[in-house]
Structures are given as structure tokens and as C-alpha cells.
Scaffold this active site. Structure first.
Site, PDB file in Angstrom:
ATOM      1  CG  HIS A  13      -1.914   1.121   1.215  1.00  0.00           C
ATOM      2  ND1 HIS A  13      -3.259   0.911   1.396  1.00  0.00           N
ATOM      3  CD2 HIS A  13      -1.781   2.461   1.035  1.00  0.00           C
ATOM      4  CE1 HIS A  13      -3.904   2.055   1.331  1.00  0.00           C
ATOM      5  NE2 HIS A  13      -3.028   3.026   1.114  1.00  0.00           N
ATOM      6  CG  HIS A  15      -0.755   7.132  -1.149  1.00  0.00           C
ATOM      7  ND1 HIS A  15      -1.971   7.309  -1.782  1.00  0.00           N
ATOM      8  CD2 HIS A  15      -1.037   6.446  -0.012  1.00  0.00           C
ATOM      9  CE1 HIS A  15      -2.935   6.763  -1.050  1.00  0.00           C
ATOM     10  NE2 HIS A  15      -2.391   6.216   0.026  1.00  0.00           N
ATOM     11  CB  VAL A  16       4.803   7.072  -5.743  1.00  0.00           C
ATOM     12  CG1 VAL A  16       5.337   5.890  -4.942  1.00  0.00           C
ATOM     13  CG2 VAL A  16       4.034   6.599  -6.968  1.00  0.00           C
ATOM     14  NE  ARG A  17       0.758  12.101  -2.214  1.00  0.00           N
ATOM     15  CZ  ARG A  17      -0.247  11.616  -1.527  1.00  0.00           C
ATOM     16  NH1 ARG A  17      -1.201  10.917  -2.103  1.00  0.00           N
ATOM     17  NH2 ARG A  17      -0.317  11.811  -0.216  1.00  0.00           N
ATOM     18  CG  ASN A  41      -4.938   8.719  -3.468  1.00  0.00           C
ATOM     19  OD1 ASN A  41      -3.876   8.205  -3.811  1.00  0.00           O
ATOM     20  ND2 ASN A  41      -5.104   9.278  -2.285  1.00  0.00           N
ATOM     21  CE  LYS A  98      -7.735   2.227  -0.802  1.00  0.00           C
ATOM     22  NZ  LYS A  98      -6.765   3.254  -0.474  1.00  0.00           N
ATOM     23  CG  HIS A 135     -10.054   4.560   3.092  1.00  0.00           C
ATOM     24  ND1 HIS A 135      -8.868   5.225   3.276  1.00  0.00           N
ATOM     25  CD2 HIS A 135     -10.875   5.004   4.081  1.00  0.00           C
ATOM     26  CE1 HIS A 135      -8.968   6.040   4.312  1.00  0.00           C
ATOM     27  NE2 HIS A 135     -10.181   5.926   4.825  1.00  0.00           N
ATOM     28  CG  HIS A 173      -5.114   2.263   5.610  1.00  0.00           C
ATOM     29  ND1 HIS A 173      -6.452   2.338   5.863  1.00  0.00           N
ATOM     30  CD2 HIS A 173      -4.916   2.890   4.433  1.00  0.00           C
ATOM     31  CE1 HIS A 173      -7.036   3.002   4.885  1.00  0.00           C
ATOM     32  NE2 HIS A 173      -6.131   3.339   4.004  1.00  0.00           N
ATOM     33  CG  ASP A 246      -1.785   4.848   3.827  1.00  0.00           C
ATOM     34  OD1 ASP A 246      -1.789   5.195   2.633  1.00  0.00           O
ATOM     35  OD2 ASP A 246      -2.608   5.254   4.657  1.00  0.00           O
ATOM     36  CG  HIS A 250       0.172  15.201   2.028  1.00  0.00           C
ATOM     37  ND1 HIS A 250      -0.769  15.476   1.058  1.00  0.00           N
ATOM     38  CD2 HIS A 250      -0.254  14.078   2.643  1.00  0.00           C
ATOM     39  CE1 HIS A 250      -1.726  14.553   1.096  1.00  0.00           C
ATOM     40  NE2 HIS A 250      -1.435  13.679   2.046  1.00  0.00           N
TER      41      HIS A 250
HETATM   42  O1  DOR Z   1      -3.538   9.448   5.516  1.00  0.00           O
HETATM   43  C1  DOR Z   1      -3.880   9.147   4.389  1.00  0.00           C
HETATM   44  N1  DOR Z   1      -3.288   9.702   3.300  1.00  0.00           N
HETATM   45  N2  DOR Z   1      -4.861   8.260   4.234  1.00  0.00           N
HETATM   46  C2  DOR Z   1      -5.378   7.993   3.032  1.00  0.00           C
HETATM   47  O2  DOR Z   1      -6.285   7.213   2.965  1.00  0.00           O
HETATM   48  C3  DOR Z   1      -4.894   8.708   1.822  1.00  0.00           C
HETATM   49  C4  DOR Z   1      -3.536   9.203   2.003  1.00  0.00           C
HETATM   50  C5  DOR Z   1      -3.113  10.205   0.956  1.00  0.00           C
HETATM   51  O3  DOR Z   1      -3.291   9.933  -0.234  1.00  0.00           O
HETATM   52  O4  DOR Z   1      -2.568  11.237   1.314  1.00  0.00           O
HETATM   53 ZN    ZN Z   2      -3.422   5.040   1.369  1.00  0.00          ZN
END
Ligand code: DOR
Ligand code: ZN
Length: 342
Positions: A13, A15-17, A41, A98, A135, A173, A246, A250
């Protein structure tokens, strides 16, 4: 134990943007993990097989030369994802869809408003052998934020499992004793991922001496009772529980803001954080199966064949790192970690 070697882990799980931010974070994951499940996402979300293929190519270009790392792609399920798209996704090598309940978290506004609207598509996934990554929080504003996962089990998870018994579902998560128990008791088509922050911290971490935005993620950290139940599940040896960081980067100014973005950035030191959690439970011997075996077994993929070594050697995590044109603060940035990948 001062050092130990395990099969190279995978992150189920992540996220790499995209774009420059992605260039900054992918190398950290590629250093630790052989594969990672890439969350869809983005803005706009990755909803088609064609978009997933293009995104995979962009990620592959961000992997440093000579490093062996495979991104495993997912699609973002919407109310209007078609069964035909599932066929195309399967052909493109996409492994999962997802579920973001609309409004539950970062970039979830295009998410599902009512799971029953997607049943034809879920049936197609069941047929094609694509996994469903969930989720698990209700978005009902009447429900207290700390109860949203537990309520999701009764309102969404149980009906889903009843209606789609053959669909492989990962409860992503998980953060509560209720979810750990639900997954433990569910049949073999249900599993869960656990993040390092939910194994190491309870909700006090968010408020210790002042508001600490870098400990804010969704689902939000819960109380100590829940953390203990999660650590017990992770170290139980049950094949239903596996590693999913996860890691959700940011930019610093989005976290240190009047409205703080949800997400902990842990890609840089993920396996070290898990080692700390497992060591605290006297269960370092259970780390390899959690990090490297249970995930591929559940996904029906081969286990990795190379190894990594962790050594007990204190080191200081950088306070800030470049993140595209911005900067990012890792979870525990500026503090010491006990374990280090060699
Ligand atoms: O804390 C989180 N950040 N939970 C999520 O479900 C999404 C993720 C994000 O994409 O920043
Ligand atoms: Zn996530």
C-alpha cells in the site's frame, strides 16, 4: 540480535504521487522494497487501464538505474467503472481496484457513493481475479471519526463479504481491534495491511506537547488498546496480515497548515520502523513472513528471492528532504531510529 537478514519485502500500500514529487519519493521505496502496490488517488484519479499503463511508465522512469523495482498498478473504483474496464485492466496487468468511499480521505471526491452501484463491476473483478482494496471508513458525518472504521465493518464489509464471497478483499491500513478481529475471523479471501505508524503510535502522538501534524493520517491513530491489538495481529504469524506502509507524502506546507493534509511519509525508513515495532513485541522472528511472504501469497504472486539485511545501528533521520520543488518531513524526521537497512 544485532543484525538479521530477510527476504526482500514488498509494500502492499503506497502513494507516490506524480511528476517531480514522484521523482523525489520513488527511489526511497525502490531501495527497500522489490514491489509496491501503487495507490490511484491522483488528481484526476487513475480510473482506466490506459491511465494505469501510462502512470506505470512514469513510475518506472523514476526508479534509479540498476535498481530492481516493480510497481503493481491499481484503478480507482467509481460509481461508473464498467465491467469492460475490468477486462482491459486485467489485460494491462493491473492487479486490483481501490475503494475510496466518497469523501473519506485525500482525493476521494470521485469515490464510490454506494457500493451497490458497483456490483456488476465487482462481479467482473471476482471473475477476472482482481483484488479489491478497501479504505474501510464510513463517511457519515454523524459518526465520530474514531468510530468510522468499526461502523464500516457492519455497514459495508459484512454485506460485501456476504454478496461477493469469492472476491479477494484487503481491508487496508486497519486501525482498530474490531477490524483486527473481523479479519482474523473472516474466511481466507479477506486480509489486511498494517502501517508502521498504527503499530508504533496511539492517538496521544498527535497531541503530545502541541498539535503534531506529521502524525495525522487517515484512518486517524486510535487509542492504546487498539494499537496493542494491531501489534498482536501483525506479530501473530497469521497469513492474513501483511505490510502496507500507506506512505503518503505531502509537501511540508500542506501538513503544517491550518487544514493539515492526512498522511505520514515513511518510505525512507519503513522497514526500520516495522523492525522497531516487532522488536517491541519480542517478535522480530515474525517480521519476514509479515513483510515478505503473506502479501505475495495473498495476491497470488511469487515471493521475492533476494534479501535485505537490517543492523542495529542508531542513525538520525533527516529533518527534511526535497519533494519536487517543495520539501517534505518524514515521520520522526530529525529523530533517531534504532535499526538501519545495510
Ligand atoms: O492518511 C492518508 N493519506 N490516508 C489515506 O487514505 C490517503 C492518504 C493520501 O493519499 O494522502
Ligand atoms: Zn493510502
Amino acid at each position: 540480535m544485532d543484525s538479521f537478514t530477510i527476504t526482500r519485502p514488498d509494500d502492499w500500500h503506497l502513494h507516490v504521487r506524480d511528476e517531480a514529487a514522484m521523482q523525489s519519493v520513488v527511489p526511497y521505496t525502490a531501495k527497500q522494497f522489490a514491489r509496491a502496490i501503487i495507490m490511484p488517488n491522483l488528481r484526476p484519479p487513475v480510473t482506466t487501464a490506459a491511465q494505469a499503463l501510462a502512470y506505470r511508465e512514469r513510475i518506472e522512469k523514476a526508479v534509479p538505474p540498476g535498481v530492481d523495482f516493480t510497481p503493481l498498478m491499481t484503478l480507482y473504483l467509481t460509481d461508473v467503472t464498467t465491467p469492460d474496464e475490468i477486462k482491459r485492466a486485467k489485460d494491462a496487468g493491473v492487479v486490483a481496484l481501490k475503494l475510496y468511499p466518497a469523501g473519506a480521505t485525500t482525493n476521494s471526491d470521485a469515490g464510490v457513493t454506494d457500493l451497490r452501484k458497483t456490483y456488476k463491476t465487482l462481479e467482473a473483478m471476482q471473475r477476472e481475479g482482481l483484488l479489491f482494496l478497501v479504505h474501510g471508513e464510513v463517511t457519515d458525518p454523524e459518526i465520530d471519526i474514531f468510530d468510522r472504521e468499526a461502523v464500516f465493518i457492519d455497514r459495508v464489509m459484512r454485506p460485501l463479504r456476504h454478496d461477493m464471497p469469492e472476491l479477494k478483499v484487503v481491508f487496508e491500513h486497519i486501525t482498530t481491534a474490531e477490524a483486527a478481529q473481523y479479519v482474523t475471523e473472516a474466511d481466507a479471501h479477506t486480509a489486511a495491511t498494517l502501517t508502521p505508524q498504527h503499530l508504533l503510535y496511539n492517538r496521544n502522538a498527535i497531541f503530545m506537547g502541541g498539535l503534531r501534524p506529521h502524525y495525522y493520517c487517515l484512518p486517524v491513530l486510535k487509542s492504546e488498546t487498539h494499537r496493542r491489538a494491531l501489534l498482536k495481529a501483525a506479530t501473530s504469524g497469521s497469513p492474513k496480515f501483511f505490510l502496507g506502509t500507506d506512505s503518503a507524502p505531502h509537501a511540508g506546507q500542506m501538513k503544517e497548515n491550518s487544514v493539515c493534509a492526512a498522511g505520514c511519509f515513511t518510505a525512507l525508513s519503513a522497514i526500520e520502523l516495522y523492525a522497531e515495532a516487532f522488536e517491541s513485541a519480542g517478535a522480530l522472528d515474525k517480521l519476514e513472513a509479515f513483510a515478505s511472504f503473506h502479501g505475495p501469497d495473498f495476491y497470488g504472486l511469487p515471493r521475492n528471492t533476494t534479501q535485505i539485511t537490517l543492523r542495529k545501528q542508531a542513525w538520525q533521520l533527516p529533518e527534511r528532504l526535497p519533494f519536487g520543488a517543495a520539501e517534505i518531513k518524514p515521520l520522526r524526521g530529525g529523530e533517531e531510529l534504532a535499526w538501519r537497512i545495510v
